[in-house]
Design an enzyme around this catalytic site. Structure first.
Site, PDB file in Angstrom:
ATOM      1  N   ASP A  11      85.989   3.704 152.231  1.00 27.32           N
ATOM      2  CA  ASP A  11      85.091   4.337 151.259  1.00 27.32           C
ATOM      3  C   ASP A  11      84.090   3.270 150.850  1.00 27.32           C
ATOM      4  O   ASP A  11      84.463   2.274 150.231  1.00 27.32           O
ATOM      5  CB  ASP A  11      85.929   4.812 150.068  1.00 27.32           C
ATOM      6  CG  ASP A  11      85.069   5.342 148.929  1.00 27.32           C
ATOM      7  OD1 ASP A  11      83.829   5.269 149.023  1.00 27.32           O
ATOM      8  OD2 ASP A  11      85.651   5.814 147.930  1.00 27.32           O
ATOM      9  N   TYR A 232      93.993  -0.679 140.439  1.00 24.65           N
ATOM     10  CA  TYR A 232      93.393   0.520 140.991  1.00 24.65           C
ATOM     11  C   TYR A 232      92.074   0.233 141.699  1.00 24.65           C
ATOM     12  O   TYR A 232      91.178  -0.365 141.134  1.00 24.65           O
ATOM     13  CB  TYR A 232      93.132   1.548 139.877  1.00 24.65           C
ATOM     14  CG  TYR A 232      92.456   2.780 140.408  1.00 24.65           C
ATOM     15  CD1 TYR A 232      93.193   3.726 141.116  1.00 24.65           C
ATOM     16  CD2 TYR A 232      91.095   2.982 140.262  1.00 24.65           C
ATOM     17  CE1 TYR A 232      92.578   4.844 141.643  1.00 24.65           C
ATOM     18  CE2 TYR A 232      90.474   4.092 140.785  1.00 24.65           C
ATOM     19  CZ  TYR A 232      91.225   5.021 141.475  1.00 24.65           C
ATOM     20  OH  TYR A 232      90.613   6.130 141.997  1.00 24.65           O
ATOM     21  N   LYS A 235      92.217   5.649 146.070  1.00 26.34           N
ATOM     22  CA  LYS A 235      93.415   6.013 146.850  1.00 26.34           C
ATOM     23  C   LYS A 235      93.277   5.503 148.273  1.00 26.34           C
ATOM     24  O   LYS A 235      92.206   5.117 148.712  1.00 26.34           O
ATOM     25  CB  LYS A 235      93.588   7.536 146.830  1.00 26.34           C
ATOM     26  CG  LYS A 235      94.553   8.009 145.773  1.00 26.34           C
ATOM     27  CD  LYS A 235      95.985   7.599 146.067  1.00 26.34           C
ATOM     28  CE  LYS A 235      96.829   7.711 144.808  1.00 26.34           C
ATOM     29  NZ  LYS A 235      98.020   6.893 144.820  1.00 26.34           N
TER      30      LYS A 235
HETATM   31  C1  F6R Z   1      88.418   8.670 143.603  1.00 29.00           C
HETATM   32  C2  F6R Z   1      89.201   9.584 142.762  1.00 29.00           C
HETATM   33  C3  F6R Z   1      88.561  10.082 141.537  1.00 29.00           C
HETATM   34  C4  F6R Z   1      88.242   9.003 140.528  1.00 29.00           C
HETATM   35  C5  F6R Z   1      87.590   9.609 139.279  1.00 29.00           C
HETATM   36  C6  F6R Z   1      87.163   8.562 138.265  1.00 29.00           C
HETATM   37  O1  F6R Z   1      88.889   8.543 144.869  1.00 29.00           O
HETATM   38  O2  F6R Z   1      90.300   9.931 143.057  1.00 29.00           O
HETATM   39  O3  F6R Z   1      89.377  11.063 140.945  1.00 29.00           O
HETATM   40  O4  F6R Z   1      89.395   8.298 140.193  1.00 29.00           O
HETATM   41  O5  F6R Z   1      86.451  10.348 139.640  1.00 29.00           O
HETATM   42  O6  F6R Z   1      86.400   7.623 138.929  1.00 29.00           O
HETATM   43  P1  F6R Z   1      85.858   6.311 138.212  1.00 29.00           P
HETATM   44  O7  F6R Z   1      87.044   5.592 137.607  1.00 29.00           O
HETATM   45  O8  F6R Z   1      85.201   5.554 139.324  1.00 29.00           O
HETATM   46  O9  F6R Z   1      84.897   6.812 137.176  1.00 29.00           O
HETATM   47 MG    MG Z   2      88.439   8.442 149.630  1.00 26.28          MG
HETATM   48 MG    MG Z   3      87.236   6.901 147.101  1.00 24.88          MG
END
Ligand code: F6R
Ligand code: MG
Ligand code: MG
Length: 383
Positions: A11, A232, A235
């Site tokens: 990613d 974190y 994923k």
């Molecule tokens: C990304 C994912 C999303 C993010 C969420 C918050 O692969 O699973 O659910 O965790 O959109 O993203 P941030 O922390 O980057 O604002």
């Molecule tokens: Mg991904």
């Molecule tokens: Mg991602």
């Protein structure tokens, strides 16, 4: 001829949050791969695609697994893509590139890798799976059913070439210092296999081998990003290669388990159980930053040259499965943060809840026998 299939995915940025890469980003990665390939005659073919917010580079070549030029090419393509992602203001640009400089092998640097080398059959059908918003254990159940369960795979009782069963190599992904694996043979080790595969966060299928021919059927990635980064970073979004037909399960036997749309870890903030929805190639994600999706490109190959990909989940049958998965997704979301909907504490991808629980822990008190509160409690303290 001996051919290696290498798929490397990362990613490196997407539009609208974590939905999908931009067309320009995909083209940048693809252009880089095609230009670099030009000087490397040992690369026979390549295919660049996306699933959710991840870009995967599939290459066929003759250098074997772990080949430095192949890994470097992928790394450099992702670095070039990251520059483009930054230029376009894509979200999470370069997110999965966890190290500053390439150091010989891309494993452990963020991107997911699945590779296998084999003597190409006269015709060589194989499947390339890519999943987003989930982790490598998501393939445990589909692989168990496809390679070990005659209720799913009649080939296990009908095809003499499959009657001897398969060897599963399972990795303990909690053991991060080095690779810790176990080999189990089906059918005799079926219960032991089930005992491990029921825990997809800890035990992950790394490869599967035919016991009749000794040939490798499956190579799956076992990367867990939070085990590399210690925190974190998104994923793991696993990729997998599966050779099919003859002494391996038929394509339909490998695809059939995905009709279950099993609940897997990884929806929203990498912290929720959601059904795994089979989707078309180059699909984005949507509902609740999910649901977790899996795509499958089917190929034939000759002397390392690939046909065009066929979209294995682009068939009316899978529309019903997708509707079923959407219903399952909405059903589990009805219970919000509660119980099975959210992952256990050890798997939560954000640290906020740890801080909150530590803070609350200090406010607990323990009642004495006579019912009067004692002053301080350290019971249940979280670290
Ligand atoms: C990304 C994912 C999303 C993010 C969420 C918050 O692969 O699973 O659910 O965790 O959109 O993203 P941030 O922390 O980057 O604002
Ligand atoms: Mg991904
Ligand atoms: Mg991602």
């Amino acid at each position: 001829m001996k051919i290696t299939l290498s798929v490397i995915k990362a990613d490196i940025g997407s539009i609208g949050g974590h939905i999908c890469p931009s067309q320009r980003l995909l083209e940048t990665v693809e252009r880089h791969v095609l230009q670099s390939r030009y000087d490397m005659a040992f690369i026979r073919d390549s295919y660049v695609s996306c699933t959710g917010d991840d870009i995967a580079i599939l290459m066929t070549h003759t250098r074997g697994p772990g080949a430095e030029p192949i890994h470097k090419l992928a790394w450099d393509a992702f670095v070039a893509g990251t520059a483009e992602a930054k230029e376009q203001g894509l979200y999470g640009a370069g997110q999965d590139l966890l190290k500053d400089a390439f150091s010989g092998n891309i494993r452990g640097m963020g991107p997911a890798v699945a590779e296998m080398e084999f003597e190409e059959r006269a015709n060589e059908p194989f499947l390339f799976f890519a999943a987003d918003k989930t982790d490598p254990g998501a393939y445990n159940l589909p692989l168990y059913l496809a390679f070990a369960d005659p209720m799913n795979t009649p080939g296990l009782i009908l095809a003499p070439s499959m009657a001897k069963g398969f060897k599963f190599v399972i990795m303990d992904v909690a053991h991060t210092e080095e690779d810790r694996t176990i080999e189990l043979n089906t059918p005799e080790d079926m219960y032991d296999l089930a005992a491990l595969l029921r825990d997809p966060e800890r035990y992950v299928v790394e490869s599967i081998w035919s016991r009749a021919t000794g040939e490798q059927a499956v190579a799956a990635c076992t990367t867990r990003l939070h085990n590399i980064a210690g925190t974190y970073t998104g994923k793991d979004d696993p990729v997998m290669l599966v050779r099919v037909q003859k002494s391996f399960p038929a394509t339909g036997e490998v695809l059939a388990p995905y009709a279950i749309a099993p609940y897997v870890a990884g929806g929203m903030r990498g912290s929720h159980n959601m059904p795994l929805m089979p989707v078309g190639l180059n699909s984005s994600i949507s509902y609740f930053d999910g649901p977790p999706v899996v795509s499958c490109a089917a190929f034939a190959m000759h002397n390392g040259k690939l046909t065009e990909p066929v979209d294995a989940f682009d068939h009316p049958f899978w529309d019903t499965v997708r509707n079923h998965a959407a219903d399952k997704a909405m059903e589990i979301r009805r219970q919000g943060f509660f119980g099975a909907a959210m992952l256990p504490f050890s798997e939560l991808e954000y640290t906020g809840i740890k801080e909150k629980l530590n803070e609350l822990d200090r406010r607990f008190s323990v009642r004495g026998k006579e019912g009067r509160p004692r002053k301080v409690s350290a019971v249940g303290a979280t670290s």
